[in-house]
Enzyme design. Structure first.
Site, short mmCIF file in Angstrom:
data_model
loop_
_atom_site.label_atom_id
_atom_site.label_comp_id
_atom_site.label_asym_id
_atom_site.label_seq_id
_atom_site.Cartn_x
_atom_site.Cartn_y
_atom_site.Cartn_z
N HIS A 82 42.54 -22.25 27.97
CA HIS A 82 41.50 -21.53 27.25
C HIS A 82 40.61 -22.53 26.53
CE1 HIS A 82 39.48 -18.46 24.88
NE2 HIS A 82 39.63 -19.26 23.85
N ASP A 161 42.04 -6.30 18.20
CA ASP A 161 41.20 -7.49 18.01
C ASP A 161 39.73 -7.15 18.21
OD1 ASP A 161 40.48 -10.38 17.87
OD2 ASP A 161 39.93 -9.99 19.95
N ARG A 168 34.67 -8.06 11.34
CA ARG A 168 34.53 -9.37 10.67
C ARG A 168 33.11 -9.89 10.80
NH1 ARG A 168 38.40 -12.45 14.06
NH2 ARG A 168 37.58 -14.26 12.96
N SER A 183 43.12 -13.99 16.62
CA SER A 183 42.22 -13.29 17.54
C SER A 183 42.27 -13.93 18.93
CB SER A 183 40.80 -13.34 16.96
OG SER A 183 39.84 -12.95 17.91
N LYS A 187 44.56 -12.51 22.62
CA LYS A 187 43.99 -12.26 23.96
C LYS A 187 44.70 -13.08 25.03
CE LYS A 187 39.98 -12.73 21.90
NZ LYS A 187 38.77 -12.46 21.12
N1 URA Z 1 36.53 -16.15 19.19
C1 URA Z 1 37.40 -15.13 19.17
O1 URA Z 1 37.81 -14.63 20.20
N2 URA Z 1 37.81 -14.64 17.97
C2 URA Z 1 37.38 -15.15 16.82
O2 URA Z 1 37.79 -14.68 15.79
C3 URA Z 1 36.47 -16.21 16.84
C4 URA Z 1 36.07 -16.70 18.06
#
Ligand code: URA
Ligand code: CA
Length: 433
Positions: A82, A161, A168, A183, A187
């Site tokens: 990632h 998320d 946020r 976050s 994923k």
């Molecule tokens: N990318 C994400 O997936 N989440 C975040 O909180 C910040 C950047």
């Protein structure tokens, strides 16, 4: 349990219990906890931080808020990579066939997304016929047979998320390490791999502008991964200037082909090897990072990595002859040079602004519904530290429109030529715990 008491607890700097975090995330996902209370909690976390245990719990609560991908039908240790996102980042296109050539299963679920260029899927779709609309059964079959396949995003992954990230965004609580780390990791974990290699970028073109912040985020994510039973490592890499030469979809496919043949840009090759050796190591295919690097070099020089890329393309309906004939990739109508206006050394190429210049040509999506032009983009002819003479081309613009004055202006404003340059650092740190 009452949400108001949990907000107060975090506000006062106390540690939330596992069941309290589960209560919050379950309630928020089901709309039982309103946005205003969740906003207050996010702000409390922003100021009071979370312990490693709380971060791991928050991550798993978000993983469990929706579907998860089951890759157990795929043999071997599944290692995912990632990147926190950058400009002209061609690494996935190189790494996927590179590690698959060492019999490491690459079962990649990928998205399109917004940005300066398309996502991995958009880039691959520059190859005629290539598609990711395959069934789960086909996906598993391909990975077991040839160790590599890419499928489009499906299912309802980490809805908590999605909701919290959007909240946020409008409550000034994005920039909190525990929230960012959980976050991203939620994923990745929901996507089902056994081990995760993270490329945490730093610099103008990155989410984390400073090296210190990037290191903190990397440590936070590696710790979450390892605490929830997924072996995780991270590389902190430079994104002050774009990676490699190509910024654009078809252009990056060509760049990936070059790199798989050992004749790509040096920085791209070096980063792919740094990430690749961690992937090989975490997949238990090598006993040290040095051995892993040797194995990667070998499949580049003996052509196995390139052949793997061909098989991968053909398996998913694409014309694999582009690998030997990259001129078959979509070509832009105009190629326009950007000549240097002075002698000197390239001291700075501002990654995000150069990315925006590529986007002006149509290489990326500004909104979710924008249509990408796969042929267009930029080729950097100079990188930081290169010397340059008046009239030499700094960048080649690949465009489907004749007038590119706006793009030219943006490029001139964001490539600084000076009488000296600091030598660029590509890899700042490797984080293993
Ligand atoms: N990318 C994400 O997936 N989440 C975040 O909180 C910040 C950047
Ligand atoms: Ca590139």
């Amino acid at each position: 349990m009452r949400m108001v008491d949990l907000i107060a607890k975090k506000r006062d700097g106390k540690e939330l219990k596992t069941e309290e975090i589960n209560f919050i995330i379950e309630g928020y996902t089901k709309d039982e906890i309103p946005d205003y209370q969740m906003s207050a909690l996010a702000m409390a976390i922003f100021f009071q931080d979370m312990t490693e245990r709380e971060r791991a719990d928050l991550t798993m609560a978000m993983v469990n808020s929706g579907d998860t991908i089951d890759l157990s039908a795929i043999e071997g240790v599944k290692v995912d990579k990632h990147s926190t996102g950058g400009v002209g980042d061609t690494t996935t296109l190189v790494l996927a066939p590179l590690v698959a050539a060492l019999d490491i299963p690459v079962a990649k679920m990928s998205g399109r997304g917004l940005g300066h260029t398309g996502g991995t899927i958009d880039k691959l779709e520059a190859i005629a016929g290539f598609h990711v609309e395959i069934s789960n059964e086909e996906f598993v079959k391909l990975v077991n047979k040839d160790k590599i396949a890419v499928i489009g995003q499906s299912g309802n992954l980490t809805p908590a998320d999605k909701k919290l990230y959007a909240l946020r965004d409008v409550t000034a609580t994005v920039d909190a390490i525990p929230l960012i780390a959980s976050s991203i990791m939620s994923k990745k974990i929901a996507a089902g791999s056994d081990a995760i290699v993270l490329d945490v970028k730093t610099g103008a073109g990155a989410f984390m502008k400073s090296v210190e912040d990037a290191k903190e985020l990397a440590h936070a994510m590696v710790s979450i991964g390892n605490n929830v039973g997924r072996k995780t490592m991270a590389v902190i890499s430079d994104m002050s200037q774009p990676l490699g030469f190509a910024i654009g979809n078809a252009l990056e496919v060509k760049e990936a082909i070059d790199t798989l043949q050992g004749k790509g840009p040096k920085d791209l090759e070096e980063l792919c090897l740094a990430l690749g050796r961690q992937m090989v190591f975490l997949a238990n295919k090598a006993s040290s990072l040095e051995e892993a690097e040797k194995m990667l070099q070998e499949v580049i020089s003996n052509g196995k990595a390139l052949n793997k890329f061909k098989d991968f393309i053909a398996n998913q309906g694409g014309d694999s002859s582009v690998v030997d004939h990259p001129e078959k990739l979509p070509q832009a109508k105009y190629q326009i040079e950007v000549p240097a206006k002075e002698d000197g050394v390239v001291a700075e190429i501002v990654a995000d602004e150069i990315g925006t210049a590529a986007m002006l040509l149509g290489a990326g999506r500004a909104t979710k519904d924008s249509v990408i032009d796969l042929a267009v983009g930029l080729m950097l002819n100079k990188k930081v530290g290169d010397s340059v003479k008046v009239g030499e081309s700094l960048v080649t613009i690949h465009s489907n429109r004749e007038n590119v004055d706006d793009v030219m202006t943006k490029i001139y404003e964001n490539i600084r030529i000076s009488d000296h340059a600091e030598s660029p650092i590509l890899i700042y740190d490797i984080v293993t715990e």
